[in-house]
Design an enzyme around this catalytic site. Structure first.
Site, short mmCIF file in Angstrom:
data_model
loop_
_atom_site.label_atom_id
_atom_site.label_comp_id
_atom_site.label_asym_id
_atom_site.label_seq_id
_atom_site.Cartn_x
_atom_site.Cartn_y
_atom_site.Cartn_z
CD GLN A 7 -29.64 30.64 -44.54
OE1 GLN A 7 -28.94 29.80 -45.08
NE2 GLN A 7 -29.14 31.74 -44.04
N GLY A 8 -34.47 30.62 -43.15
CA GLY A 8 -34.84 30.88 -41.76
C GLY A 8 -33.91 30.16 -40.80
CB SER A 67 -30.21 34.16 -37.20
OG SER A 67 -28.95 33.90 -37.74
CB SER A 117 -31.46 37.47 -46.72
OG SER A 117 -30.33 37.42 -45.92
CD GLU A 145 -24.83 31.93 -45.29
OE1 GLU A 145 -25.16 31.00 -44.54
OE2 GLU A 145 -25.20 33.11 -45.12
#
Lengths: 389, 378
Positions: free
Chosen positions: A131-132, A134, A166, A249
Site C-alpha cells: 500500500q503506497g 504515507s 509495509s 484498515e
C-alpha cells in the site's frame, strides 16, 4: 437436513481430507504466515499444498464472487467454514493486503475488467500487494501527499516518494495514492492507481525499526509508467477510495482477534497462591486491563451486529481503532511486567531472539499507523460529537 | 443473539426516555431535596411508573407484570440515570422482585409479586452491615424461637429502607461472619415490633436507612428459601441487580457527556467556541469511547441475565466497568464545564453525587475487579 447443516458436513469432510497435519496448529510467528507472491518461499510443501487446495475452492477469499476467484459463500456459510477451520485448528492458508485491503476496494470501486484482472491472482496468492499511502511530508495529514502522476495519453508518469510502505521490498504490485491535479484543493486532486513494483524506476529501501525488524520501506518512483487501465474509480476521486480503505484498515487494526488472555500468561509465569496470582499488584493491574479488554471485545461484537442490522459504522471505526490499539499497547506493557527480566533478553535461544521485547516494541506503532490515536480522536470529536472546527 | 436492542426493547427505550424527561426531570429531584422531603421520591411518579408497567418488568404476566426481562429493566434504569428520576424502582422492582422470584415460596410470590408490579408494596433488601459491601460478612443473627425466628443485629445503607413496606433481611442462622454457608433470607415487615428504622439522607439526596433489629420475632413462614443456603438464591438475584445498577450508571455517564458536549458547542472564550480546542475535543472523544465500551459490557450482561444461569462474571465486569466510566464521566463533566460545574445551581453536581452512591452500591470497582479476577481463575 438443512442446507447449512449439509454444507457443514461437507466442509468438515473436505477439510479433514485436505488440510495437511502440519497446517493444523496455530501460526507461531512470521515464518508460519503464508503471504504468497511471485517471490514467496514456501516454508514447506504442506504450506504450498494447503494454499493450492484452499484456492482451488475459492476459500482463501470465501465470500468473494466465484468469477473473481472467490468461494461465493454466503455470510452463514462463511461463518461455518471459519468454525470448521477453528475446530481442527487449521491455519489461514493465505494472508495478504490484497485480501483484506485492495480486494474490498476493487470489489466496491473497480470495473469488471479490473476485478477479472487482479482479484483471481490475489485469491490464488500469486501477486503480493503493498500500500503506497504515507509520504515523508504526508503522514497524519495524508491528503497533502505530493507524489505526482502526469497524464501521458495511455499511461501516467509517476514521480515521488512513499514511506512506511509495509513489505514494499517483498511486494509484486502496489496500490498507490498519487496527485493527478495540483491546482485542485488537496482532497480533490488525488487518484488511486495500481502498478507493478518491477516497473522501471521503482526502488525500495527497508527502514530498520526499534524492534530490530524492517517491516516498512521507503519507496521511490522515478519516471515510472503506470498503465491507464489500472486507475481505479474516477480520476481525481481517489480520496473516496482511500477513506473507504482506511476505515477498513482501522477496523482491522482494532479487531485483532483474541490473543491468549493475559491472565493465562500470568498464571503460567507467576503461579497462584490460594487461587490468586502471587503478585497482588500485578493481579489488580491485569484485572483492570482484562475488564477493559472484555468490554472492548463485546464492543466489536456490538459494532458488527449493528452493521449487520443496517447501521452505518462510519466514524465508530475510529473509536475501535483508537481503543483497540491503546489496549494492545497496555497489554504488552503488562506482558513485560509479567515476564520480568526474561522479557528483556534481546538475543539468544532462550528468548527466541528477544521475541517478547520485539513484539512489545512493535505495538508502539499500533497507535501511529493507519491514523494516529490523536487523528482518531479528532475524527470522533468532529464527526460523532460534532464539535466545532 | 445480536448484541443490540431488538425492536421491542428499542421502543421501550424511547418510551422510557420520553417519560422521564417529561415526568421526572432533574428539577424534580432538586425540589425534593430543597423541600427536605421525607419520602425522598414522588409517590405520584412511582404510581405513574407502575401504570406504565415499569414496576413489573421483572414480574411475569400471571402475577400482574409484563415479564419484559432484564434488558428492558436496564433500558428503563438507563433512562432514569439520565434524569436522576427518584423512585423505589431499584429497591423494589429490581432487587425486591428478583430476590422474591429467586428465593420466595409460592405463597410469598403470590403475595408479593403482584403488589410489587402494581407499585402498591415497596420491598427492599437489607444486606450490608458495614460501610463496605460483602454479603458473606453478615453477622445479624436469626435464632430459632417459638416455632419461628428472632432477629438481632444491625443493617445499614438499606435503599428506601425508611419507607419500604417489606424488608428482605440476610441473616445468619449458623456459622460465623465471613462464611458463605449459614446465611438465610427472611421477609420482615418494616413496622415489626423491635425493628428500629433510622432514615439516612445520602449525598445524592436519596434516602436509605439504618435498621436495628432488637429481637424481632418472625414466623417460620418468613423464611425465604432454604435455611442456611440463602446465598445460593441471593447471589444470582444480586448479580442481576448489580447489572441494572450498572445500566443506571451508564445513563448518568451518557447524560454527563451529552451535557458537556452541548456546553462545548455553546461556550465562548478567547473569542471562539471552546469546543474547537483540541485539548477539550480529545478529552470528550476519550470519554465517548469509554462510554461506548461500557455500554457493550452492560448490554451483554443484561442479555446474559435474561438467558438465565450464572451471571457473576458478567455482573462484575459490567459493574466494574460502568463504575469506572461513571467516575471518569462525572469528573470530566465538571472539569470541562469549569466554574459553572461547581455551582449548585447547575445540574452536574446532582449527577456526580448519584454516581458515587451507585458506584458503591452492591460493591464498587475494587470489589468487582477482585471478584472478576477470582471468577476468571486468578
Amino acid at each position: 437436513m438443512s442446507d447449512l447443516e449439509q454444507f457443514r458436513q461437507e466442509t468438515r469432510a473436505w477439510l479433514e481430507d485436505n488440510c495437511p497435519a502440519s497446517m493444523r496448529k496455530p501460526a507461531q510467528g512470521e515464518a508460519d504466515i503464508c503471504w504468497g507472491g511471485r517471490r514467496f518461499e514456501f516454508q514447506s510443501e504442506d504450506q504450498k499444498l494447503w494454499l493450492e487446495r484452499m484456492a482451488s475452492r475459492g476459500w482463501t477469499v470465501p465470500t468473494w464472487p466465484k468469477e473473481y476467484g472467490g468461494g461465493g459463500l454466503s455470510k452463514d456459510e462463511n461463518k461455518i467454514l471459519g468454525e470448521e477451520m477453528r475446530r481442527i485448528k487449521a491455519r489461514s492458508p493465505l494472508t495478504s493486503f490484497g485480501i483484506w485491503m485492495l480486494g474490498p476496494a476493487l470489489l466496491k470501486f473497480g470495473t469488471h475488467e479490473q476485478k477479472l484482472e487482479h482479484l483471481p491472482k490475489i485469491a490464488r496468492g500469486e501477486i503480493r500487494w503493498c500500500q503506497g499511502y504515507s509520504e515523508p511530508n504526508a503522514g497524519s495529514d495524508l491528503a497533502s501527499l505530493m507524489t505526482k502522476a502526469e497524464d501521458k495519453g495511455d499511461y501516467y508518469l509517476i514521480n515521488g516518494q512513499k514511506i512506511w510502505t509495509s513489505y514494499a521490498d517483498k511486494a509484486d504490485w502496489i496500490f498507490c495514492l498519487v496527485r493527478t491535479d495540483f491546482s485542485a484543493t488537496k482532497h480533490t486532486g488525488i487518484s488511486f492507481i495500481l502498478f507493478d513494483m518491477e516497473s522501471e524506476g521503482v526502488s525500495t529501501k527497508p527502514i530498520k525499526l526499534i524492534s530490530g525488524y524492517s517491516p516498512f520501506c521507503e519507496t521511490f518512483f522515478d519516471d515510472v509508467k503506470a498503465d491507464k487501465k489500472n486507475l481505479v474509480g474516477e480520476v481525481n476521486k481517489g480520496w473516496t477510495i482511500a477513506k473507504y480503505l482506511l476505515t477498513h484498515e482501522r477496523t482491522g487494526i482494532g479487531d485483532m482477534g483474541l490473543p491468549t488472555p493475559l491472565s493465562a500468561i500470568a498464571r503460567d509465569k507467576l503461579g497462584l497462591e490460594d487461587g490468586e496470582l502471587a503478585d497482588t499488584m500485578l493481579r489488580h493491574q491485569i484485572a483492570e486491563h482484562e475488564i477493559d479488554a472484555a468490554s472492548f471485545m463485546f464492543t466489536i461484537e456490538r459494532a458488527k451486529d449493528q452493521a449487520k442490522a443496517g447501521g452505518d459504522m462510519g466514524a465508530f471505526s475510529s473509536m475501535l481503532k483508537y481503543y483497540g490499539t491503546e489496549l494492545n499497547k497496555d497489554r504488552h506493557e503488562l506482558i513485560l511486567k509479567v515476564n520480568g527480566s526474561e522479557a528483556l533478553e534481546w538475543e539468544g535461544q532462550f528468548s527466541n531472539n528477544g521475541e517478547i521485547a520485539r513484539s512489545w516494541l512493535r505495538t508502539k506503532a499500533n497507535s501511529i499507523e493507519g491514523g494516529t490515536t490523536e487523528v482518531q480522536l479528532n475524527i470522533i470529536a468532529k464527526r460523532i460529537l460534532e464539535l466545532p472546527a | 443473539m445480536a448484541l443490540i436492542l431488538n425492536e421491542e426493547q428499542q421502543l421501550l427505550k424511547e418510551t422510557a426516555d420520553g417519560f422521564f424527561a417529561d415526568k421526572a426531570p432533574v428539577s424534580q429531584l432538586r425540589k425534593l431535596r430543597d423541600d427536605k422531603d421525607e419520602t425522598g421520591y414522588s409517590k405520584d411518579l412511582w404510581q405513574e411508573m407502575a401504570e406504565m408497567g415499569f414496576a413489573g418488568l421483572l414480574v411475569d404476566e400471571d402475577n400482574g407484570g409484563t415479564g419484559f426481562g432484564y434488558v428492558g429493566a436496564g433500558v428503563v434504569a438507563e433512562a432514569m440515570g439520565r434524569t436522576l428520576a427518584a423512585s423505589p424502582y431499584l429497591a423494589s422492582a429490581i432487587v425486591g422482585a428478583s430476590v422474591v422470584e429467586a428465593a420466595g415460596s409460592d405463597a410469598q410470590k403470590a403475595e408479593l409479586l403482584p403488589a410489587i408490579a402494581s407499585g402498591e408494596t415497596v420491598v427492599t433488601l437489607a444486606i450490608d452491615e458495614t460501610a463496605h459491601h460483602g454479603p458473606e460478612k453478615t453477622a445479624l443473627k436469626a435464632e430459632k424461637a417459638g416455632g419461628g425466628y428472632k432477629l438481632s443485629g444491625l443493617k445499614t445503607f438499606v435503599p428506601e429502607g425508611h419507607v419500604a413496606d417489606k424488608v428482605i433481611v440476610l441473616a445468619r442462622t449458623s456459622g460465623k461472619a465471613g462464611e458463605r454457608d449459614g446465611l438465610s433470607l427472611f421477609l420482615v415487615d418494616r413496622k415489626a415490633s423491635g425493628l428500629i428504622v433510622d432514615r439516612t439522607v445520602m449525598t445524592d439526596s436519596r434516602n436509605w436507612a439504618k435498621m436495628t433489629f432488637e429481637g424481632v420475632a418472625v414466623g417460620a413462614d418468613a423464611l425465604m428459601g432454604t435455611e442456611g443456603k440463602g446465598m445460593d438464591a441471593l447471589e444470582g438475584a444480586l448479580d442481576r441487580a448489580r447489572i441494572v445498577v450498572a445500566a443506571e450508571l451508564l445513563g448518568i455517564s451518557q447524560q454527563c457527556l451529552d451535557m458537556t458536549v452541548q456546553y462545548l458547542q455553546e461556550r465562548k472564550q478567547f473569542g471562539v467556541l471552546i469546543g474547537s480546542f483540541q485539548g477539550l475535543q480529545h478529552r470528550a472523544a476519550e470519554l465517548f469511547s469509554e462510554i461506548e465500551v461500557s455500554r457493550s459490557a452492560v448490554l451483554k450482561a443484561l442479555q446474559v441475565a435474561d438467558a438465565g444461569g450464572n451471571v457473576g462474571w458478567f455482573a462484575s465486569l459490567a459493574k466494574a466497568k460502568a463504575s469506572k466510566t461513571a467516575e471518569l464521566a462525572t469528573n470530566e463533566a465538571i472539569q470541562m464545564h469549569g466554574g459553572i460545574g461547581m455551582t449548585d445551581e447547575f445540574d452536574i453536581g446532582f449527577y456526580i453525587k448519584r454516581a458515587r452512591v451507585l458506584q458503591n452500591l452492591y460493591g464498587g470497582f475494587n470489589y468487582h475487579a477482585d471478584r472478576f479476577a477470582a471468577l476468571s481463575g486468578y
